[in-house]
Scaffold this motif. Structure first.
Motif, short mmCIF file in Angstrom:
data_model
loop_
_atom_site.label_atom_id
_atom_site.label_comp_id
_atom_site.label_asym_id
_atom_site.label_seq_id
_atom_site.Cartn_x
_atom_site.Cartn_y
_atom_site.Cartn_z
N ARG A 36 -4.21 6.97 -8.16
CA ARG A 36 -5.10 6.96 -7.00
C ARG A 36 -6.04 5.76 -7.05
NH1 ARG A 36 -5.56 11.75 -4.03
NH2 ARG A 36 -7.69 11.18 -3.47
N PHE A 37 -6.56 5.44 -8.26
CA PHE A 37 -7.49 4.32 -8.37
C PHE A 37 -6.77 2.97 -8.28
CE2 PHE A 37 -10.60 7.32 -10.25
CZ PHE A 37 -11.70 6.94 -9.51
N SER A 38 -5.55 2.91 -8.80
CA SER A 38 -4.86 1.62 -8.85
C SER A 38 -4.04 1.33 -7.60
CB SER A 38 -3.93 1.58 -10.07
OG SER A 38 -2.92 2.58 -9.97
N LYS A 39 -3.86 2.32 -6.73
CA LYS A 39 -3.06 2.10 -5.52
C LYS A 39 -3.75 1.08 -4.62
CE LYS A 39 -1.14 4.41 -1.48
NZ LYS A 39 -1.09 5.67 -0.70
N ALA A 40 -3.01 0.07 -4.25
CA ALA A 40 -3.56 -0.98 -3.39
C ALA A 40 -3.75 -0.43 -1.97
CB ALA A 40 -2.63 -2.18 -3.37
N LYS A 41 -4.97 -0.50 -1.49
CA LYS A 41 -5.29 0.01 -0.17
C LYS A 41 -6.09 -1.02 0.61
CE LYS A 41 -5.40 4.97 -1.22
NZ LYS A 41 -6.23 6.20 -1.20
N ALA A 42 -5.74 -1.16 1.87
CA ALA A 42 -6.55 -1.99 2.76
C ALA A 42 -7.79 -1.19 3.16
CB ALA A 42 -5.75 -2.38 3.99
N ILE B 235 -7.43 -12.83 2.79
CA ILE B 235 -6.68 -14.07 2.67
C ILE B 235 -5.38 -13.97 3.46
CG2 ILE B 235 -5.56 -15.66 1.06
CD1 ILE B 235 -7.49 -14.62 -1.08
N GLU B 236 -5.15 -14.94 4.33
CA GLU B 236 -3.96 -15.03 5.18
C GLU B 236 -3.65 -13.71 5.91
OE1 GLU B 236 -0.77 -16.53 2.76
OE2 GLU B 236 -1.40 -18.60 3.08
N PRO B 237 -4.63 -13.17 6.65
CA PRO B 237 -4.32 -11.97 7.44
C PRO B 237 -3.35 -12.30 8.58
CG PRO B 237 -6.50 -12.80 7.98
CD PRO B 237 -6.02 -13.61 6.82
N GLU B 238 -2.43 -11.38 8.80
CA GLU B 238 -1.43 -11.53 9.87
C GLU B 238 -1.30 -10.20 10.58
OE1 GLU B 238 3.25 -12.93 10.44
OE2 GLU B 238 2.29 -13.01 8.46
N SER C 180 -9.08 -7.72 -4.44
CA SER C 180 -9.39 -6.65 -5.38
C SER C 180 -8.18 -6.20 -6.17
CB SER C 180 -9.98 -5.45 -4.63
OG SER C 180 -11.12 -5.82 -3.89
N PHE C 181 -6.99 -6.20 -5.52
CA PHE C 181 -5.78 -5.73 -6.17
C PHE C 181 -4.83 -6.86 -6.52
CE2 PHE C 181 -7.32 -2.35 -3.36
CZ PHE C 181 -7.43 -1.30 -4.25
N GLY C 182 -5.09 -8.06 -6.00
CA GLY C 182 -4.22 -9.19 -6.29
C GLY C 182 -2.84 -9.06 -5.69
N GLN C 183 -2.73 -8.40 -4.54
CA GLN C 183 -1.43 -8.24 -3.89
C GLN C 183 -1.62 -8.04 -2.39
OE1 GLN C 183 0.37 -4.12 -4.55
NE2 GLN C 183 -1.07 -4.25 -6.27
N THR C 184 -0.49 -8.09 -1.66
CA THR C 184 -0.52 -7.92 -0.22
C THR C 184 -0.64 -6.45 0.13
OG1 THR C 184 0.83 -9.89 0.12
CG2 THR C 184 0.73 -8.32 1.92
N VAL C 185 -1.54 -6.14 1.05
CA VAL C 185 -1.73 -4.76 1.49
C VAL C 185 -1.51 -4.69 3.00
CG1 VAL C 185 -3.31 -4.14 -0.37
CG2 VAL C 185 -4.22 -5.12 1.73
N TYR C 186 -1.24 -3.48 3.47
CA TYR C 186 -0.95 -3.26 4.89
C TYR C 186 -1.87 -2.16 5.41
CZ TYR C 186 3.41 -5.79 4.01
OH TYR C 186 4.34 -6.74 3.67
N GLN C 187 -2.20 -2.27 6.68
CA GLN C 187 -2.93 -1.19 7.35
C GLN C 187 -2.47 -1.10 8.80
OE1 GLN C 187 -6.95 -0.53 6.31
NE2 GLN C 187 -7.51 0.34 8.30
#
Length: 306
Positions: free
Chosen positions: A143-149, A181-184, A258-265
């Motif tokens: 739960r804490f490590s899950k990458a979330k937007a 960074i680089e939002p699309e 914060s997570f060093g990866q691409t996230v989606y919302q």
């Protein structure tokens, strides 16, 4: 030329004032019928739960396990772990609290199993406790490590004068202090319209945006769809736009520091949220020292057009 988009998976069949497939927070409105239960779904279930529900289930499971083993210790004879106090309630409470100590492997030493039966049950319960707490620890890490937007969208859609015509707009910002960074972003319009057979059909359009990708976003991004001759909304006047049975579905992706990866919302708007002939108030200003000030409470603030 106006081009229809392919069905994004929502289906073309519809009815009047149908509920949107996606909620404002990106969660789904789809109700699954006859879905087979899979043990693998437990992990997803507990990861997606809200925090208060997660800890409620942890506490509920903890209490149920201790009630179960407490009843077992009482049924085999509480003398197997401690002398009886002469009434069932006190004996059960001793069994319950001994179970809690065994399950958590605390072992205060005041109560200890004496007979072979109690030792076997306690050994089995200790193993169950180790497995349960290992599972809970894994869930907490997940739960804490899950990458979330953490994107906030404005509460309203705005249609206002823009250039030589009008434009559809909404705003978004990052609720964290990190820079996006680089939002699309991609925006799909769903129109629910009655056809010549008096049946409702949903038609989808990919809306062309003034900008669908930027380098980085430290403050607020106003998403603009210009309602020109290539827009599926071009033939509707302001009153007709407000009465449309329509939704827009949004998918945003960006690199989260914060997570060093691409996230989606994902998110959505109903045209019930549409406000016309207004503009958004500025959400950022400057301090006397030259710093940019971003007010998160003003994301949805609007004012009449001059």
């Amino acid at each position: 030329m106006i081009k229809k988009a392919k069905d994004p998976g929502f289906g073309h069949k519809s009815q009047k004032n149908i509920r949107g497939v996606m909620n404002k927070d990106g969660s789904s409105n789809v109700i699954h019928l006859n879905k087979k239960f899979n043990v693998d779904d437990l992990y997803t279930f507990f990861i997606e739960l809200s925090w208060y529900k997660f800890f409620f289930f942890v506490l509920l499971g903890y209490v149920i396990l201790n009630l179960f083993f407490g009843a077992i210790y009482t049924s085999i004879g509480i003398e197997e772990i401690t002398p009886s106090r002469g009434n069932l309630l006190d004996d059960f409470l001793n069994g319950f609290f001994f179970s809690a100590q065994t399950l958590t492997t605390v072992g205060y030493g005041g109560i200890a199993p004496q007979g072979i039966t109690a030792n076997i049950i306690a050994a089995f319960e200790a193993m169950i406790g180790l497995l349960c707490f290992s599972f809970i620890t894994g869930l907490l890490y997940g739960r804490f490590s899950k990458a979330k937007a953490a994107i906030r969208f404005s509460d309203n859609l705005v249609v206002r004068d823009f250039k030589e015509g009008k434009a559809l707009m909404f705003r978004l910002m990052n609720s964290r202090k990190t820079v996006m960074i680089e939002p699309e972003i991609s925006v799909t319009l769903s129109l629910n319209i009655k056809d010549e057979n008096d049946q409702y059909q949903r038609t989808y359009y990919r809306l062309q945006l003034e900008r669908d990708k930027i380098m980085y976003l430290p403050t607020v991004w106003t998403i603009v769809h210009e309602i020109d001759s290539t827009s599926p909304l071009y033939t509707y006047n302001t009153a007709a736009l407000q009465s449309l049975d329509a939704e827009i579905y949004i998918l945003l992706k960006y690199h989260e520091e914060s997570f060093g990866q691409t996230v989606y919302q994902a998110s959505s708007y109903s045209f019930d949220d549409l406000v016309t002939d207004v503009k958004y108030r500025p959400s950022s200003s400057f301090s006397p020292e030259g710093y940019t000030l971003l007010d998160h409470d003003t994301l949805s603030d609007i004012e009449p057009m001059a």
